[in-house]
Design a protein around this motif. Structure first.
Motif, PDB file in Angstrom:
ATOM      1  N   SER A 167       3.582 -66.889  16.896  1.00  0.00           N
ATOM      2  CA  SER A 167       2.920 -65.987  15.953  1.00  0.00           C
ATOM      3  C   SER A 167       1.791 -66.695  15.215  1.00  0.00           C
ATOM      4  O   SER A 167       0.760 -66.089  14.906  1.00  0.00           O
ATOM      5  CB  SER A 167       3.943 -65.434  14.956  1.00  0.00           C
ATOM      6  N   ALA A 168       1.971 -67.970  14.920  1.00  0.00           N
ATOM      7  CA  ALA A 168       0.906 -68.737  14.282  1.00  0.00           C
ATOM      8  C   ALA A 168      -0.320 -68.824  15.192  1.00  0.00           C
ATOM      9  O   ALA A 168      -1.465 -68.730  14.727  1.00  0.00           O
ATOM     10  CB  ALA A 168       1.403 -70.134  13.915  1.00  0.00           C
ATOM     11  N   ARG A 169      -0.084 -68.974  16.501  1.00  0.00           N
ATOM     12  CA  ARG A 169      -1.207 -68.981  17.446  1.00  0.00           C
ATOM     13  C   ARG A 169      -1.916 -67.627  17.468  1.00  0.00           C
ATOM     14  O   ARG A 169      -3.154 -67.559  17.554  1.00  0.00           O
ATOM     15  CB  ARG A 169      -0.706 -69.343  18.851  1.00  0.00           C
ATOM     16  N   ILE A 170      -1.139 -66.555  17.385  1.00  0.00           N
ATOM     17  CA  ILE A 170      -1.724 -65.211  17.335  1.00  0.00           C
ATOM     18  C   ILE A 170      -2.611 -65.075  16.096  1.00  0.00           C
ATOM     19  O   ILE A 170      -3.728 -64.543  16.160  1.00  0.00           O
ATOM     20  CB  ILE A 170      -0.613 -64.139  17.326  1.00  0.00           C
ATOM     21  N   VAL A 171      -2.116 -65.561  14.968  1.00  0.00           N
ATOM     22  CA  VAL A 171      -2.872 -65.516  13.712  1.00  0.00           C
ATOM     23  C   VAL A 171      -4.168 -66.317  13.849  1.00  0.00           C
ATOM     24  O   VAL A 171      -5.249 -65.878  13.425  1.00  0.00           O
ATOM     25  CB  VAL A 171      -2.000 -66.068  12.563  1.00  0.00           C
ATOM     26  N   GLN A 172      -4.068 -67.500  14.425  1.00  0.00           N
ATOM     27  CA  GLN A 172      -5.260 -68.329  14.603  1.00  0.00           C
ATOM     28  C   GLN A 172      -6.270 -67.635  15.514  1.00  0.00           C
ATOM     29  O   GLN A 172      -7.476 -67.599  15.212  1.00  0.00           O
ATOM     30  CB  GLN A 172      -4.869 -69.681  15.186  1.00  0.00           C
ATOM     31  N   ASP A 173      -5.783 -67.073  16.613  1.00  0.00           N
ATOM     32  CA  ASP A 173      -6.681 -66.392  17.547  1.00  0.00           C
ATOM     33  C   ASP A 173      -7.333 -65.166  16.917  1.00  0.00           C
ATOM     34  O   ASP A 173      -8.428 -64.755  17.334  1.00  0.00           O
ATOM     35  CB  ASP A 173      -5.915 -65.971  18.805  1.00  0.00           C
ATOM     36  N   ALA A 174      -6.663 -64.575  15.932  1.00  0.00           N
ATOM     37  CA  ALA A 174      -7.212 -63.401  15.249  1.00  0.00           C
ATOM     38  C   ALA A 174      -8.296 -63.763  14.243  1.00  0.00           C
ATOM     39  O   ALA A 174      -8.922 -62.879  13.653  1.00  0.00           O
ATOM     40  CB  ALA A 174      -6.094 -62.637  14.549  1.00  0.00           C
ATOM     41  N   GLY A 175      -8.512 -65.072  14.017  1.00  0.00           N
ATOM     42  CA  GLY A 175      -9.608 -65.497  13.167  1.00  0.00           C
ATOM     43  C   GLY A 175      -9.255 -65.798  11.724  1.00  0.00           C
ATOM     44  O   GLY A 175     -10.155 -66.009  10.894  1.00  0.00           O
ATOM     45  N   PHE A 176      -7.967 -65.818  11.402  1.00  0.00           N
ATOM     46  CA  PHE A 176      -7.582 -66.152  10.034  1.00  0.00           C
ATOM     47  C   PHE A 176      -7.931 -67.608   9.731  1.00  0.00           C
ATOM     48  O   PHE A 176      -7.907 -68.467  10.617  1.00  0.00           O
ATOM     49  CB  PHE A 176      -6.084 -65.918   9.818  1.00  0.00           C
ATOM     50  N   ASP A 177      -8.213 -67.880   8.461  1.00  0.00           N
ATOM     51  CA  ASP A 177      -8.600 -69.227   8.056  1.00  0.00           C
ATOM     52  C   ASP A 177      -7.394 -70.148   7.890  1.00  0.00           C
ATOM     53  O   ASP A 177      -7.516 -71.365   8.075  1.00  0.00           O
ATOM     54  CB  ASP A 177      -9.370 -69.171   6.726  1.00  0.00           C
ATOM     55  N   LEU A 178      -6.254 -69.576   7.509  1.00  0.00           N
ATOM     56  CA  LEU A 178      -5.040 -70.349   7.291  1.00  0.00           C
ATOM     57  C   LEU A 178      -3.832 -69.543   7.744  1.00  0.00           C
ATOM     58  O   LEU A 178      -3.905 -68.310   7.842  1.00  0.00           O
ATOM     59  CB  LEU A 178      -4.842 -70.710   5.802  1.00  0.00           C
ATOM     60  N   VAL A 179      -2.707 -70.237   7.969  1.00  0.00           N
ATOM     61  CA  VAL A 179      -1.434 -69.574   8.222  1.00  0.00           C
ATOM     62  C   VAL A 179      -0.417 -70.144   7.242  1.00  0.00           C
ATOM     63  O   VAL A 179      -0.426 -71.343   6.946  1.00  0.00           O
ATOM     64  CB  VAL A 179      -0.970 -69.756   9.687  1.00  0.00           C
ATOM     65  N   ASP A 180       0.443 -69.262   6.712  1.00  0.00           N
ATOM     66  CA  ASP A 180       1.401 -69.659   5.682  1.00  0.00           C
ATOM     67  C   ASP A 180       2.804 -69.235   6.098  1.00  0.00           C
ATOM     68  O   ASP A 180       2.993 -68.169   6.696  1.00  0.00           O
ATOM     69  CB  ASP A 180       1.043 -68.994   4.345  1.00  0.00           C
ATOM     70  N   LEU A 181       3.787 -70.065   5.778  1.00  0.00           N
ATOM     71  CA  LEU A 181       5.183 -69.759   6.060  1.00  0.00           C
ATOM     72  C   LEU A 181       5.879 -69.322   4.782  1.00  0.00           C
ATOM     73  O   LEU A 181       5.805 -70.013   3.755  1.00  0.00           O
ATOM     74  CB  LEU A 181       5.893 -70.989   6.630  1.00  0.00           C
ATOM     75  N   ASN A 182       6.566 -68.185   4.847  1.00  0.00           N
ATOM     76  CA  ASN A 182       7.284 -67.653   3.682  1.00  0.00           C
ATOM     77  C   ASN A 182       8.690 -68.243   3.628  1.00  0.00           C
ATOM     78  O   ASN A 182       9.519 -67.971   4.494  1.00  0.00           O
ATOM     79  CB  ASN A 182       7.352 -66.125   3.771  1.00  0.00           C
TER      80      ASN A 182
END
Length: 410
Positions: free
Chosen positions: A133-148
Motif C-alpha cells: 500500500s505504501a508503494r501504491i501511495v508513492q506511485d500516486a504522487g504523495f509526498d509522504l506516507v504515514d503509519l497510524n
C-alpha cells in the motif's frame, strides 16, 4: 453504553489556558526527509473529516488576506502560501487499498495539485500489505506516507491496527522495515504514548522508528486507554524529542495559537499537529502563522464565517459534480446501479454538511436556527440557500442597528 470515538465527542476536558511565551514561536519551517514544510504546522488525519474537500478548504481558510500579506507578514517567519504547512489524508486501510480496483482506489487517494505537500496515512498490521500500500501511495504522487499507530477505535484495534499495535513492538519493527524498504518517499509514524499508563512505550517506539530509517514521528500525548479524555501530557513529547534526532511533531490539546506556542516552548518539538480544533476553527493555522509573524492574530468575523460555510458547502457540491462528469465520460447512459451511487453521493454530501454544521456555526449568534434549517434540508442546494438567507438576514439586521444608532447619535 459502549465507548465510541467519534469526532463530535472529542471535546476538551477542562482545557488549560496558556499565555503566549515571550520568545518561543511555532517554527517557520522544518523538513521531513527531502520535503520542506512551511510553516511547521500539520493538519492531523481525521477519519470522516480530512477528505480532499476539507483539506483544500483548510488551505484556503489558512491564507492571509491581501491586506495583511505585504504589510505584516515576513516571508522568513511565516507561510508562502498557507498557514498550514502539511496536510494529511483520512487514515486508509492498507488491506482494503491493496485489494481495491484501480478506479475505486483513485477515489480514496484523490488529491489536487494545490494540496502539496501531502501525506497519506495507512493503518493495518500486515507488513507485506502495508508495504504494498505504501508503494501504491508513492506511485500516486504523495509526498509522504504515514503509519497510524494512534487510532483508539475498537473496530480498528480489534484488527490489531492503530493503537492496538502498541502492544507488539517486534511486529511494529517488522512493519517499519518492510515499509521503509518499499518506498523512497519520506516515511513517518503517528502514535500514542502507549496502551495505558502501565504500558508507556513512546520513547522506545520513537527510537525504534529512527533506527529503522523513518524520517519523523508524531506523538499524540495520550494513551489508547485515555481516548480523548483528560489533559494531553506534553512532557512525553519532550521526552521523545530528547531521545531522537529526527523531527518530532507534537499533538494533543492545541486549540489556540497560545497553545501551539506553549507546546513548542514546553517540549521543543519541531512542529505542531492540530486535529479537533480545525473543524470548529479552520482559521487556527492562519492565526498561528499571523502570531508567528506579528505577535498578534485576527478573530473571525461573521462575514468570515459566512464565507467559510458557503465555500465549504459549495466545494462539497462541486466535488459531486466533478465525480458525475467523470462518470458520464465512462458510460453513455446511467445504469440503475449508477443512479443508486449518484443518490448515495448526494446523501453523503448533505450528511457531511449536517456533520459540520455544529462546528462551523460555533460562535455565530443565532446559529441554532441555521443548524435547524441545515438538518431539515434534503439536498445540497437547499443547504446553500439556507446559508445565504441566514447571513443575509444577519447583514440586514446589522445594517438596521447601525442606522438606528446613527439616528440616536445625530
Amino acid at each position: 453504553m459502549k465507548k465510541r470515538y467519534t469526532l463530535e465527542q472529542k471535546r476538551w476536558d477542562s482545557p488549560v489556558e496558556y499565555t503566549m511565551p515571550e520568545r518561543t514561536r511555532v517554527p517557520a519551517s522544518f523538513s521531513i526527509g527531502n520535503v520542506q514544510i512551511a510553516p511547521a504546522t500539520v493538519l492531523a488525519p481525521m477519519a470522516g473529516v480530512t477528505d480532499t474537500v476539507f483539506r483544500r478548504f483548510i488551505k484556503n481558510a489558512s491564507q492571509f488576506s491581501a491586506a495583511t500579506d505585504a504589510a505584516d507578514v515576513a516571508e522568513e517567519t511565516s507561510n508562502q502560501q498557507s498557514g498550514c504547512g502539511l496536510i494529511m489524508t483520512e487514515f486508509t486501510s492498507a488491506d482494503g487499498l491493496s485489494r481495491m480496483r484501480e478506479t475505486k482506489r483513485k477515489r480514496y487517494l484523490t488529491y489536487y495539485d494545490d494540496e502539496h505537500p501531502i501525506s497519506a496515512q495507512l493503518f493495518g498490521s500486515n507488513p507485506e500489505t502495508l508495504a504494498d500500500s505504501a508503494r501504491i501511495v508513492q506511485d500516486a504522487g504523495f509526498d509522504l506516507v504515514d503509519l497510524n499507530l494512534g487510532c483508539p477505535a475498537k473496530r480498528v484495534v480489534a484488527c490489531n491496527g492503530g493503537s492496538g499495535l502498541l502492544r507488539d513492538l517486534p511486529l511494529i519493527e517488522t512493519i517499519f522495515k518492510a515499509v521503509r524498504s518499499a518506498v523512497t518517499i519520506p516515511f513517518t509514524v503517528k502514535f500514542r504514548m502507549g496502551w495505558n499508563d502501565h504500558h508507556i512505550v513512546c520513547v522506545e517506539l520513537a527510537k525504534l522508528a529512527e533506527d529503522c530509517g523513518l524520517n519523523a514521528v508524531a506523538l499524540h500525548a495520550r494513551t489508547r486507554e485515555d481516548g480523548y479524555t483528560g489533559q494531553a501530557r506534553w512532557e512525553y513529547i519532550a521526552a521523545v524529542k530528547n531521545a531522537v534526532s529526527i523531527p518530532v511533531i507534537g499533538n494533543g490539546d492545541v486549540r489556540t495559537p497560545e497553545d501551539a506556542a506553549a507546546m513548542v516552548d514546553a517540549t521543543h518539538c519541531d512542529a505542531v499537529m492540530i486535529g479537533r480544533a480545525a473543524p470548529s476553527n479552520p482559521w487556527i493555522f492562519r492565526q498561528i502563522a499571523q502570531y508567528t509573524a506579528t505577535g498578534k492574530y485576527d478573530q473571525p468575523t461573521d462575514q468570515d464565517r459566512y464565507r467559510m460555510i458557503r465555500d465549504y458547502f459549495g466545494m462539497l457540491v462541486h466535488e459531486i459534480e466533478i465525480e458525475e462528469a467523470a462518470e458520464a465520460t465512462r458510460a453513455a447512459a446511467i445504469t440503475a446501479s449508477g443512479q443508486v451511487a449518484r443518490e448515495q453521493r448526494h446523501r453523503d454530501c448533505v450528511g457531511k454538511m449536517k456533520q459540520f454544521a455544529s462546528w462551523f456555526t460555533h460562535g455565530v449568534p443565532g446559529g441554532g436556527a441555521l443548524r435547524k434549517q441545515i438538518f431539515e434540508s434534503k439536498k445540497g442546494p437547499a443547504v446553500l440557500d439556507a446559508v445565504e438567507a441566514f447571513f443575509a438576514r444577519k447583514a440586514d439586521t446589522l445594517m438596521q442597528e447601525a442606522e438606528e444608532l446613527e439616528a440616536i447619535l445625530n
